[in-house]
Design an enzyme around this catalytic site. Sequence first.
Site: not given
Length: 461
Positions: A75, A151, A175
Site C-alpha cells: 500500500k 483505505s 482499512s
Amino acid sequence: MTQATELVEGYRTGALSPVDATQAALDAIEQYDAQVNAFVLVDAEGALAAAKESESRWRAGRPLGPGDGVPTSVKDALWTNGWPTMRGSTMIDPAGPWDEDAPSVARLRETGAVILGKTTTPEYSWKGVTDSFTYGATGNPWDPTKTSGGSSGGSATAVGLGMGVWSLGTDGGGSVRIPAAFTGTVALKPTYGLIPLFPPSAFGTLSHAGPMTRTVRDAAALLDVVTGFDPRDWSAMPTPARSFLDGLDDGVAGLRIGFSADLGFVDNDPEVEALVRSAVDVLAALGAEVTEVDPGFTDPIDAFNVLWWSGAAKVLSGHIVDNRVDPGLRRVAELGAAYTASDFLDATAVRMELGTLMGRFHQQYDVLVTPTLPITAFPVGQDVPDGSASPDWTDWTPYTYPFNLTQQPALMVPCGFTVAGLPVGLQIVGNRHADALTLQVGQAYQAATDWHRLTPSLEAR
C-alpha cells in the site's frame, strides 16, 4: 489461484518458478488494472529481476526466507526505499528523498519477496473507500462500478484479481477489513505492535499494518514474515517465538465463541445478516460452543471520531490546503482542530474502558464473531452509500473501528454473496495477543467453505 505457501513449496521442489509466478502477476496487472485502478506504481523490470535472483537462490538451495519469490504489493502508505510514498496526496514532494523502508517492507525484502509495486489509498488513508485527486478511484473485482472499500482498497483488489499473492495494507479504523469484506478477500488487523510501524501514523495508536491475501493460510504466512521487533517503533512487540502457521489447522472444537449479530446497536442489510448467521452455524457444526451475546458496549463512534478527526487535523497542519485536497479530509480536519485536550482525554478514557470491557469478555469467550460490515459495496467514487444520513465513513463501518480502539486482532474472511453477486464478510475478533487463535478460527471456517475459491466477475469475463 495458487497460494503463497503452495508457491514456496513448488519453488522448493522445482515444480514452480518465481519468474513464472511473477510474470503471471504482471500479466494480471496488465489485463485488469486499467479497469479497477489498484496500482499507483508497477516496476515490472525490477520485479522480474528480483524473481530471477530468487529462482537462482532456490535452485542453489539457499532461499532467503519463507517468502522468497512470492509476488507482493505494498500500500502506498508504507515507505519503500527508492520509490515515492505519496499517500494519495498532492501535498507530498515525489522527489523525496526515499531512502528507507518501513519495517514491514524491510522484512519483505529480507525474506526475498518480489515487490511488484505500490497500491492505491485515499489521501492519507483517512476514509473507508479508495479514491484521491492524485490517482482516481479504485473499483471492485466483482463489479468495477462498485467501490473496493478502503483505505487499503488497492491492495484488496490486487490480491482479489491475482495481481500478486500477498499485499501489505494499513488499518486505522477498518482499512484492511473493509476492502476485504467488499472484495471477498482475507485481511487481518493484528494486535497493535505486532507489525512495527515507521514512520508513526498521524492517527497514532489506532493505526496497524496488516496482511491482505486470498486465504487465511497466506495471511498467517505473511504475518510470519512481517512481524518482529524493530527499534524505530517504540511500541513494537518482541519477535514471535513461533510461526503463525503452527496450530493453524487445530480447528474450533470446544472453543467458546460469542456471536453478536449487531453489537446491540447496528442495523444490518437482511442478506448480510442471513449470510453471517449461516457462517456461524458452520462454526457450531465444527464443534465450537456458540453463544449469541452482545459484548455490552454502546457505539464508541464519538470517541473514535475525536481521535480520528484530531489525526486529520494533524495531517493538514502546516500545509496550505487548496482545492487539491480531499474535501472530506478538509472538513473533518476542521472539526478535529476544534477539539480540546480535554476532549481528547475523554475519548481516550472511553477507549480504555472499552479495552477493559473486552478484556473481561474474553475471559468467558475465546473469540467474538460479528459481521464485518452491515452493507455490501456501493457505487465507486462515493464516501458513503446512497441515502446515508451522515457524510462520515464511520457511520457505515460500526463493526470495525471499535477494535482499533481496543487494539485487538480482528480477522476478515468471506462468508457468502448476495443475490446481486457482492461479497459479504465475517469478522473474528480475538483477545489482545491471541492472533494465532483468531487465525485458527478463520482457517477452520475457510477449510469448511469455498467462498474464497470463487472467481471474481471481472476475472471470469
